[in-house]
Design an enzyme around this catalytic site. Structure first.
Site, short mmCIF file in Angstrom:
data_model
loop_
_atom_site.label_atom_id
_atom_site.label_comp_id
_atom_site.label_asym_id
_atom_site.label_seq_id
_atom_site.Cartn_x
_atom_site.Cartn_y
_atom_site.Cartn_z
N GLY A 1 0.82 -1.21 0.00
CA GLY A 1 0.00 0.00 0.00
C GLY A 1 0.84 1.25 0.00
N LYS B 1 6.06 0.35 7.41
CA LYS B 1 5.81 1.58 6.67
C LYS B 1 7.08 2.40 6.61
CE LYS B 1 2.39 4.99 6.11
NZ LYS B 1 0.98 5.12 6.38
N THR C 1 5.22 4.35 2.13
CA THR C 1 4.86 3.13 1.42
C THR C 1 4.87 1.99 2.42
OG1 THR C 1 6.04 4.05 -0.44
CG2 THR C 1 5.40 1.75 -0.60
N VAL C 2 3.89 1.11 2.29
CA VAL C 2 3.79 0.01 3.25
C VAL C 2 4.23 -1.30 2.59
CG1 VAL C 2 2.28 -1.22 4.82
CG2 VAL C 2 1.84 1.17 4.33
N GLY D 1 0.52 5.73 0.85
CA GLY D 1 -0.30 6.77 1.46
C GLY D 1 0.11 7.02 2.89
N ASP E 1 -7.19 12.02 9.48
CA ASP E 1 -7.35 11.42 8.16
C ASP E 1 -8.16 10.13 8.28
OD1 ASP E 1 -7.16 11.19 5.46
OD2 ASP E 1 -5.06 10.59 5.40
#
Ligand SMILES: *[C@@H]1O[C@H](CO)[C@@H](O)[C@H](O)[C@H]1NC(C)=O
Ligand SMILES: *[C@@H]1O[C@H](CO)[C@@H](O)[C@H](O)[C@H]1NC(C)=O
Ligand SMILES: *[C@@H]1O[C@H](CO)[C@@H](O)[C@H](O)[C@H]1NC(C)=O
Ligand SMILES: *[C@@H]1O[C@H](CO)[C@@H](O)[C@H](O)[C@H]1NC(C)=O
Ligand SMILES: *[C@@H]1O[C@H](CO)[C@@H](O)[C@H](O)[C@H]1NC(C)=O
Ligand SMILES: *[C@@H]1O[C@H](CO)[C@@H](O)[C@H](O)[C@H]1NC(C)=O
Ligand SMILES: *[C@@H]1O[C@H](CO)[C@@H](O)[C@H](O)[C@H]1NC(C)=O
Ligand SMILES: *[C@@H]1O[C@H](CO)[C@@H](O)[C@H](O)[C@H]1NC(C)=O
Ligand SMILES: *[C@@H]1O[C@H](CO)[C@@H](O)[C@H](O)[C@H]1NC(C)=O
Length: 817
Positions: free
Chosen positions: A522, A543, A528-529, A524, A635
């Site tokens: 992923g 992350k 980056t994860v 965001g 968020d």
């Protein structure tokens, strides 16, 4: 004829050295007099001066201070507890090699107790060390005595703290005599801070509540600690840290201040003021004895406030703002006559002095237990665990939003009413204002450069007048503010590691765990994860932050705050890596991915959706209501709600904003443009209104609507961000649902059909009408444009978990239009 001016100049030049330039060293038979201000030793580099300093009315001490700094910063004193007179006092190096400080009348106040037949010199070295050493033909061979071996409250770079020495604080900001706080190596080889008051004494750092602080060792008996000039601190109990401004450059000192906190100060040479670049105790109220007995220390955004408990009054103290005497009963506190009752003090704890081992019982039983015991002064009750603590002495009282217990103070019945009024007036029994706190905390994040200009100017002004000596707490307290501004504050890592098995990983370890960062899962949230397998076989989400702060102290502080957060609906952080430029976070891995993915793949039934709504609310409520310093999520969106194998939701990415550079922008408007995700952002962001926890409530409301309708706010594609207040349009998703509900607000049958219309048609039709209605109504409340009309997250939890009971209540509430 010789030019007269030149002669004059020459005369001045020739006569000045003995007058203007103080001697470099003192030899046998020489002395320094208290009456001659220029009788002082200066180090070769000019940084330090040793001489007499005025510490009170006709009271002088022989001291070493930084030659240049706003107010004189004293780093050592020979006779802090026994000042000498302003007349007739001298520091003499006697013929027998003894260095003595003589008060008027030849009374020896202090001496080094040294003896030497050879030549001896007293010199102030560049490090600030005052040394007495023998000199034979200009070859220094033997140090007889040195001030570094007898520290007062300050450790200078390269000075050793040993088993034989300790740092002792000053009594107050204006009284340099020995105070009640000390830093020393305890018998078990651990470096500790001790409060040693007139009535009680206790250790308060490392946190005594933890059995043993991880990372420290009891098994190295060297018992030495030092700080080098770059701001690296090392202690033989394996405690190390870096100053926030680590690196060669500024002059530094490690001082135990009169408020019991241990701080590293760095000298800012433009204005010659001291900045705090590290402090041991982030919350000033955690220092024992700081407000004395029968009082309460209230944690505030920029420091602390002491106040007496209801029914108590301040004990007389001669020194201004000295709370060490605490408070005494205002009336005759005799419980036997007329009985006693309790005053409730939420979020208040008292350290120690339990009358008996804590037991589990109801709050009523807890109070009764107190009434049975003659010496019981109060009980502290923790509702979550049902634990009752019976207190015999009210000491180290602290009120902090982080504390989840309530203290019930026992007072004579007859005066209870007046205590109640008093406490209400003082705000003691009031809940702390979480949302307010948090929004203020966010503001703390702005650059601090100009904040104390006035103060500094003031310091300079007074310093320039030259009249007032002694530096300290004015600068101390503004520095405190800076430190509270989170820039440089290292949370005690030890604590954290114990609490949650949190650890620091090396970059190499994580590189191996992720097979060279190959399995990206992923993007965001600032990074980056990657999926990875840790050395202990746990599957982790790792992350990698793109734009993280490079200040390691700052990073550690933030990470450790996040690491401390532990709730079943919040993603658990297992550790981090901070090496050179690399900043990585290690989280538990969630097999089911995010709510976003599963919503779109449409596998969630209504029961699951409701549980996800409730779980997410619980996670956010924990973040908000526990008032964990600053944790707004900012968020909230389906991508950040992850699902475990049972579809239990866990909120991810909280606290991240603080780790990224972009979180520290200079004003809220630039802040806002960077934060949140379109479609989920509360109107406050757009209109530059204060950001409070209600922004998360708004985003959560949108997520609920998405859960219910299956429509993402993006699909409506009508979000107008950036317009003025007048032209801003609300979400069409919000408006659509609101209109549907509004149209049917009076008729039960219509409500049912409206809800059926807005519900995600792709999902099984079986659902509980009551649950769905609550969900819709809660969602609409959450997305109210006015933040004050949105419920808090804990209120949301309450509404969702008691949906059957609240159903009625809701029906009575008109839907806001
Ligand atoms: C000082 O004395 C030591 C031995 O005592 C000797 O090795 C050294 O050369 C001497 N230094 C000077 C400058 O005389
Ligand atoms: C400083 O504090 C000490 C100890 O409390 C006290 O004895 C002394 O009188 C104080 N000195 C001044 C100048 O207040
Ligand atoms: C104890 O600490 C000192 C100072 O950090 C270190 O030099 C020494 O190696 C340590 N001893 C042991 C047995 O770890
Ligand atoms: C407080 O009340 C008790 C009982 O009436 C009495 O014995 C005691 O002397 C009183 N103390 C004070 C300080 O008035
Ligand atoms: C909490 O903060 C809000 C908003 O700043 C304010 O309106 C409210 O009065 C405060 N409540 C208390 C109890 O201080
Ligand atoms: C240092 O300067 C401040 C600022 O005006 C002054 O109030 C204070 O007395 C000085 N500190 C000492 C210890 O002299
Ligand atoms: C939820 O989404 C994840 C990621 O797309 C997927 O692996 C998982 O199978 C989904 N759950 C179900 C039950 O489909
Ligand atoms: C705040 O940020 C905005 C956007 O970056 C910028 O235009 C504005 O000048 C800033 N205002 C202040 C007072 O710094
Ligand atoms: C809600 O309904 C009332 C009357 O039924 C109407 O006056 C009002 O304008 C409606 N509000 C919205 C937002 O549609």
């Amino acid at each position: 004829m010789v030019n007269v001016p030149i002669v004059l100049l020459l005369m001045i030049f020739l006569s000045s050295p003995s007058y203007a330039t103080p001697p470099r060293s003192l030899s046998k038979g020489a002395s320094l007099s208290v009456e001659k201000p220029n009788n002082a030793l200066v180090s070769a580099n000019g940084v330090f001066t040793a001489g007499f300093r005025n510490v009170g009315d006709n009271a002088y001490c022989f001291a070493i201070w930084f030659t240049q700094s706003s107010n004189y910063t004293i780093v050592w004193m020979a006779n802090r507890d026994q000042p000498v007179n302003g007349r007739g006092s001298v520091l003499s190096l006697l013929k027998d090699g003894n260095l003595v400080l003589r008060d008027i009348g030849r009374i020896d106040t202090w001496s080094t107790n040294t003896k030497s037949v050879s030549q001896v010199e007293l010199t102030l070295l560049d490090t600030g060390n005052l040394v007495l050493r023998t000199s034979s033909s200009d070859n220094y061979t033997n140090t007889l005595w040195e001030s570094f071996k007898f520290p007062t409250d300050t450790l200078l770079p390269d000075m050793l703290l040993t088993r034989h020495t300790k740092l002792v604080s000053s009594r107050s900001q204006s009284n340099y005599s020995s105070g009640m706080y000390s830093l020393y190596f305890d018998n078990d080889n651990v470096l500790r801070l001790l409060y040693d008051g007139p009535e009680t004494s206790s250790l308060y750092w490392p946190d005594p509540a933890l059995l043993f602080p991880f990372g420290r060792t009891k098994y190295n008996s060297s018992r030495i600690a030092f700080m080098n000039s770059a701001g690296y601190f090392m202690s033989s109990d394996a405690y190390t840290f870096l100053a926030g401004d680590f690196g060669e450059g500024p002059k530094r000192r490690l001082t135990i201040d009169f408020d019991g906190n241990l701080r590293i100060y760095s000298l800012e040479e433009k204005q010659w003021k001291w900045d705090v670049s590290w402090q041991a105790i982030p919350e000033p109220c955690k220092v024992h004895g700081i407000c004395g007995a029968n009082s309460l220390c209230v944690q505030q955004v920029h420091g602390k406030r002491c106040s007496c408990l209801p029914g108590f009054k301040e004990k007389h103290s001669s020194i201004d703002h000295d709370w060490s005497n605490g408070c005494e009963p205002k009336y005759n506190h005799s419980y036997q006559f007329g009985g006693s009752d309790f005053v409730e003090l939420p979020k208040v704890d008292f350290y120690g002095f339990d009358l008996e081992a804590p037991q589990t019982m109801s709050v009523e039983d807890c109070k009764s237990r107190c009434l049975e015991l003659k010496s019981c002064k109060a009980v502290m009750y923790q509702k979550v665990t049902g634990t009752c603590y019976v207190k015999s002495v009210l000491f180290n009282g602290i009120q902090t939003p982080n504390f989840a217990g309530t203290t019930y103070l026992r007072l004579p019945k007859e005066n209870l009413k007046s205590y109640d009024d008093e406490s209400a007036r003082k705000g003691i029994s009031m809940q702390m204002n979480c949302s307010m706190d948090i929004s203020q905390t966010l503001e703390k994040d702005y650059p601090e450069d100009r904040e104390n200009r006035f103060l500094v100017y003031l310091l300079w002004f007074v310093g320039g007048l030259g009249g007032v000596e002694m530096f300290c707490i004015i600068v101390g307290s503004c520095c405190l503010y800076r430190a509270n501004g989170r820039t440089s504050l290292l949370v005690q890592q030890g604590q954290l590691f114990v609490l949650v098995g949190f650890r620091k990983f090396t970059y190499k370890e994580l590189q191996q765990a992720t097979s060279g960062f190959s399995n990206e899962v992923g993007k965001g949230g600032g990074g980056t994860v990657y999926k990875g397998v840790l050395p202990d076989r746990r599957v982790a989400a790792i992350k990698r932050l793109n734009d993280a702060t490079h200040n390691e102290g700052e990073f550690l502080a933030e990470v450790s705050t996040i690491g401390k957060i532990n709730h079943m609906n919040l993603i658990e952080m297992w550790g981090f890596c901070s090496e050179r430029k690399h900043r990585l976070l290690v989280y538990e891995y969630m097999e089911r991915g995010s709510l976003a993915e599963n919503l779109s793949s449409n596998v969630l039934d209504w029961e699951q959706r409701f549980e996800i709504a409730l779980g997410t609310a619980k996670g956010l409520a924990y973040l908000h209501e526990e008032c964990l310093e600053w944790v707004l999520h900012c968020d909230v969106k389906p991508e950040n709600i992850l699902l475990d194998s049972n579809y239990k939701p866990k909120v991810a990415d909280f606290g991240l904003s603080k780790l990224l550079k972009r979180g520290r922008l200079s004003n809220i408007s630039s802040f806002s443009t960077m934060r949140g995700t379109r479609g989920y952002m509360a109107p406050e962001w757009v209109f530059n209104l204060p950001i409070t926890s209600k922004v998360d409530v708004y985003s959560y409301g949108i997520v609920l609507l998405e859960l219910i309708t299956g429509q993402s706010p993006g699909t409506f594609n009508a979000v107008e961000i950036g317009g003025s207040a007048q032209t801003h349009k609300y979400h069409h998703l919000v408006t659509w649902v609101r209109d549907k509900m509004n149209a049917s607000s009076t008729d039960d049958h219509d409500i049912a059909s409206s809800i059926a219309e807005i519900m995600d048609s792709r999902v099984d039709y079986q659902y509980s009408m009551a649950k769905m209605e609550v969900l819709v109504r809660v969602a609409l409340q959450c997305v109210h444009e006015e933040k004050d009309r949105r419920p808090t997250m804990s209120k949301v939890v309450e509404m969702l978990s008691h949906h059957d009971n609240t159903y009625k209540e809701f029906n009575e509430v008109e839907i806001e239009t």
